[in-house]
Design a protein around this motif. Structure first.
Motif, PDB file in Angstrom:
ATOM      1  N   PRO A  90      -2.997  56.123  79.113  1.00 43.29           N
ATOM      2  CA  PRO A  90      -4.151  55.977  80.016  1.00 43.29           C
ATOM      3  C   PRO A  90      -5.501  56.071  79.310  1.00 43.29           C
ATOM      4  O   PRO A  90      -6.496  55.562  79.836  1.00 43.29           O
ATOM      5  CB  PRO A  90      -3.961  57.135  81.011  1.00 43.29           C
ATOM      6  N   TRP A  91      -5.556  56.709  78.122  1.00 42.42           N
ATOM      7  CA  TRP A  91      -6.851  56.964  77.482  1.00 42.42           C
ATOM      8  C   TRP A  91      -7.082  56.159  76.207  1.00 42.42           C
ATOM      9  O   TRP A  91      -8.220  56.052  75.751  1.00 42.42           O
ATOM     10  CB  TRP A  91      -6.974  58.466  77.167  1.00 42.42           C
ATOM     11  N   ILE A  92      -6.027  55.634  75.579  1.00 38.66           N
ATOM     12  CA  ILE A  92      -6.189  54.867  74.348  1.00 38.66           C
ATOM     13  C   ILE A  92      -5.324  53.611  74.430  1.00 38.66           C
ATOM     14  O   ILE A  92      -4.353  53.550  75.180  1.00 38.66           O
ATOM     15  CB  ILE A  92      -5.788  55.679  73.095  1.00 38.66           C
ATOM     16  N   ASP A  93      -5.714  52.590  73.648  1.00 40.33           N
ATOM     17  CA  ASP A  93      -4.940  51.356  73.561  1.00 40.33           C
ATOM     18  C   ASP A  93      -3.916  51.504  72.449  1.00 40.33           C
ATOM     19  O   ASP A  93      -4.276  51.714  71.282  1.00 40.33           O
ATOM     20  CB  ASP A  93      -5.859  50.165  73.277  1.00 40.33           C
ATOM     21  N   LEU A  94      -2.637  51.391  72.801  1.00 40.90           N
ATOM     22  CA  LEU A  94      -1.562  51.527  71.822  1.00 40.90           C
ATOM     23  C   LEU A  94      -1.265  50.178  71.182  1.00 40.90           C
ATOM     24  O   LEU A  94      -1.409  49.128  71.826  1.00 40.90           O
ATOM     25  CB  LEU A  94      -0.303  52.071  72.504  1.00 40.90           C
ATOM     26  N   PRO A  95      -0.848  50.169  69.915  1.00 40.55           N
ATOM     27  CA  PRO A  95      -0.550  48.901  69.246  1.00 40.55           C
ATOM     28  C   PRO A  95       0.693  48.219  69.787  1.00 40.55           C
ATOM     29  O   PRO A  95       0.874  47.025  69.583  1.00 40.55           O
ATOM     30  CB  PRO A  95      -0.370  49.311  67.780  1.00 40.55           C
ATOM     31  N   LEU A  96       1.570  48.952  70.478  1.00 37.05           N
ATOM     32  CA  LEU A  96       2.755  48.355  71.082  1.00 37.05           C
ATOM     33  C   LEU A  96       3.155  49.192  72.285  1.00 37.05           C
ATOM     34  O   LEU A  96       2.742  50.341  72.443  1.00 37.05           O
ATOM     35  CB  LEU A  96       3.903  48.266  70.066  1.00 37.05           C
ATOM     36  N   GLU A  97       3.967  48.588  73.154  1.00 33.73           N
ATOM     37  CA  GLU A  97       4.345  49.265  74.393  1.00 33.73           C
ATOM     38  C   GLU A  97       5.417  50.317  74.121  1.00 33.73           C
ATOM     39  O   GLU A  97       6.409  50.052  73.444  1.00 33.73           O
ATOM     40  CB  GLU A  97       4.863  48.252  75.399  1.00 33.73           C
ATOM     41  N   MET A  98       5.200  51.513  74.629  1.00 35.16           N
ATOM     42  CA  MET A  98       6.144  52.604  74.441  1.00 35.16           C
ATOM     43  C   MET A  98       6.461  53.244  75.778  1.00 35.16           C
ATOM     44  O   MET A  98       5.590  53.384  76.633  1.00 35.16           O
ATOM     45  CB  MET A  98       5.572  53.677  73.512  1.00 35.16           C
ATOM     46  N   THR A  99       7.733  53.630  75.939  1.00 28.94           N
ATOM     47  CA  THR A  99       8.141  54.331  77.145  1.00 28.94           C
ATOM     48  C   THR A  99       8.421  55.802  76.876  1.00 28.94           C
ATOM     49  O   THR A  99       8.283  56.635  77.776  1.00 28.94           O
ATOM     50  CB  THR A  99       9.400  53.680  77.747  1.00 28.94           C
ATOM     51  N   SER A 100       8.827  56.151  75.647  1.00 28.37           N
ATOM     52  CA  SER A 100       9.075  57.549  75.315  1.00 28.37           C
ATOM     53  C   SER A 100       9.181  57.676  73.801  1.00 28.37           C
ATOM     54  O   SER A 100       9.235  56.683  73.074  1.00 28.37           O
ATOM     55  CB  SER A 100      10.360  58.054  75.986  1.00 28.37           C
ATOM     56  N   GLY A 101       9.248  58.928  73.331  1.00 29.94           N
ATOM     57  CA  GLY A 101       9.375  59.188  71.898  1.00 29.94           C
ATOM     58  C   GLY A 101       8.335  60.183  71.429  1.00 29.94           C
ATOM     59  O   GLY A 101       7.176  60.116  71.842  1.00 29.94           O
ATOM     60  N   LYS A 102       8.755  61.108  70.580  1.00 26.00           N
ATOM     61  CA  LYS A 102       7.847  62.138  70.098  1.00 26.00           C
ATOM     62  C   LYS A 102       7.878  62.198  68.578  1.00 26.00           C
ATOM     63  O   LYS A 102       8.868  61.855  67.934  1.00 26.00           O
ATOM     64  CB  LYS A 102       8.207  63.508  70.673  1.00 26.00           C
ATOM     65  N   GLY A 103       6.769  62.659  68.004  1.00 25.69           N
ATOM     66  CA  GLY A 103       6.677  62.813  66.562  1.00 25.69           C
ATOM     67  C   GLY A 103       5.391  63.527  66.198  1.00 25.69           C
ATOM     68  O   GLY A 103       4.639  63.970  67.072  1.00 25.69           O
ATOM     69  N   ASP A 104       5.156  63.654  64.907  1.00 26.39           N
ATOM     70  CA  ASP A 104       3.920  64.259  64.405  1.00 26.39           C
ATOM     71  C   ASP A 104       3.044  63.165  63.806  1.00 26.39           C
ATOM     72  O   ASP A 104       3.542  62.232  63.174  1.00 26.39           O
ATOM     73  CB  ASP A 104       4.231  65.309  63.337  1.00 26.39           C
ATOM     74  N   LEU A 105       1.741  63.300  64.015  1.00 26.30           N
ATOM     75  CA  LEU A 105       0.791  62.309  63.519  1.00 26.30           C
ATOM     76  C   LEU A 105      -0.224  62.998  62.615  1.00 26.30           C
ATOM     77  O   LEU A 105      -0.816  64.008  63.004  1.00 26.30           O
ATOM     78  CB  LEU A 105       0.069  61.637  64.694  1.00 26.30           C
ATOM     79  N   ARG A 106      -0.418  62.450  61.387  1.00 26.09           N
ATOM     80  CA  ARG A 106      -1.425  62.971  60.474  1.00 26.09           C
ATOM     81  C   ARG A 106      -2.235  61.803  59.935  1.00 26.09           C
ATOM     82  O   ARG A 106      -1.674  60.789  59.512  1.00 26.09           O
ATOM     83  CB  ARG A 106      -0.765  63.738  59.323  1.00 26.09           C
ATOM     84  N   LEU A 107      -3.536  61.974  59.949  1.00 25.34           N
ATOM     85  CA  LEU A 107      -4.444  60.917  59.503  1.00 25.34           C
ATOM     86  C   LEU A 107      -5.454  61.499  58.518  1.00 25.34           C
ATOM     87  O   LEU A 107      -5.999  62.577  58.747  1.00 25.34           O
ATOM     88  CB  LEU A 107      -5.195  60.304  60.693  1.00 25.34           C
ATOM     89  N   TRP A 108      -5.703  60.751  57.429  1.00 26.11           N
ATOM     90  CA  TRP A 108      -6.756  61.103  56.481  1.00 26.11           C
ATOM     91  C   TRP A 108      -7.714  59.928  56.386  1.00 26.11           C
ATOM     92  O   TRP A 108      -7.295  58.767  56.370  1.00 26.11           O
ATOM     93  CB  TRP A 108      -6.184  61.368  55.082  1.00 26.11           C
ATOM     94  N   LEU A 109      -8.988  60.223  56.330  1.00 28.27           N
ATOM     95  CA  LEU A 109      -9.992  59.161  56.231  1.00 28.27           C
ATOM     96  C   LEU A 109     -11.066  59.590  55.230  1.00 28.27           C
ATOM     97  O   LEU A 109     -11.683  60.647  55.386  1.00 28.27           O
ATOM     98  CB  LEU A 109     -10.628  58.891  57.584  1.00 28.27           C
ATOM     99  N   ASN A 110     -11.271  58.765  54.219  1.00 27.66           N
ATOM    100  CA  ASN A 110     -12.404  58.932  53.303  1.00 27.66           C
ATOM    101  C   ASN A 110     -13.368  57.777  53.519  1.00 27.66           C
ATOM    102  O   ASN A 110     -12.938  56.615  53.619  1.00 27.66           O
ATOM    103  CB  ASN A 110     -11.913  58.945  51.842  1.00 27.66           C
TER     104      ASN A 110
END
Length: 229
Positions: free
Chosen positions: A208-228
């Motif tokens: 509802p708050w962000i545009d996802l790159p593909l359609e997802m119905t379920s699934g969990k994981g960890d997300l880590r992002l680095w930006l320089n």
């Protein structure tokens, strides 16, 4: 000065209003000197919008005055600590961003944000932030137990933020950054590094708050992002 600080409430309101660029009202003030820096305890601190209406209220704010105030001949804080505030952020259908009912202005004047970058240390504990996105017609997004710390030293700025997202969307949000820059009106001159981490994130719950790159119905994981940049 400190034994008579209550009598200086009007002067402090004026100085804060001039520094922040918004009208400031203080319900009560007391002072102590437990260490190197004099400390002020402010009750019912209100920031008013351009029409003079209360837009943001803090029940209690603790501020330690920095000795750099004498060097710069203006109010500089060694520490600003805000306990358990509640903050509403909103984007209307036209895309205008409002924080506590105050529109975020675009242009060369950084205003309140630039003032924050001049203070030595800002700490927010146990905050609650609610995001309303009318442009996406999304339900409110609430972050609880939000803790934030910002440290400034000249052109160098470091921050950390942790929060609890809504149940089922993620277990924990962690944002950190080390930045170099002076003026928010000249973001092209800034550089630094950013880190973001979301534990046990369910991307489908964020649709509802962000545009996802593909359609997802379920699934969990960890997300880590680095930006320089």
């Amino acid at each position: 000065v400190l034994p008579e600080i209550a009598a200086q409430r009007g002067t402090l309101e004026q100085k804060l209003s001039e520094a922040i660029g918004l009208q400031v009202r203080i319900g009560g003030i007391s002072a102590s000197w437990p260490g190197l820096h004099p400390r002020l305890a402010i009750e019912e601190l209100q920031l008013h919008d351009r029409e003079g209406r209360p837009a943001l209220t803090f029940d209690r704010v603790t501020a330690e005055i920095g000795w750099s105030s004498l060097l710069h001949l203006e109010l500089r804080l060694h520490l600003l600590e805000i306990l358990a505030p509640q903050l509403d952020m909103r984007r209307d259908t036209a895309g205008t961003l409002f924080i506590a009912g105050l529109p975020v202005q675009e242009g060369p004047d950084g205003g309140f944000a630039d003032w924050l970058l001049e203070q030595r240390r800002i700490v927010v504990r146990d905050a609650r932030v609610v995001w309303h996105d009318e442009q996406r017609a999304a339900p409110p997004l609430e972050l609880r137990q939000l803790n934030f710390e910002l440290r400034n030293f000249g052109r160098h700025h470091g921050f950390g933020l942790t929060a609890e997202p809504p149940a089922g969307s993620a277990a924990r949000l962690d944002l950190r950054g080390n930045l170099t820059g002076r003026n928010l009106a000249d973001l092209a001159a800034w550089q630094g590094e950013l880190f973001a981490q979301l534990e046990q994130i369910d991307l489908s719950a964020w649709a509802p708050w962000i545009d996802l790159p593909l359609e997802m119905t379920s699934g969990k994981g960890d997300l880590r992002l680095w930006l320089n940049f």
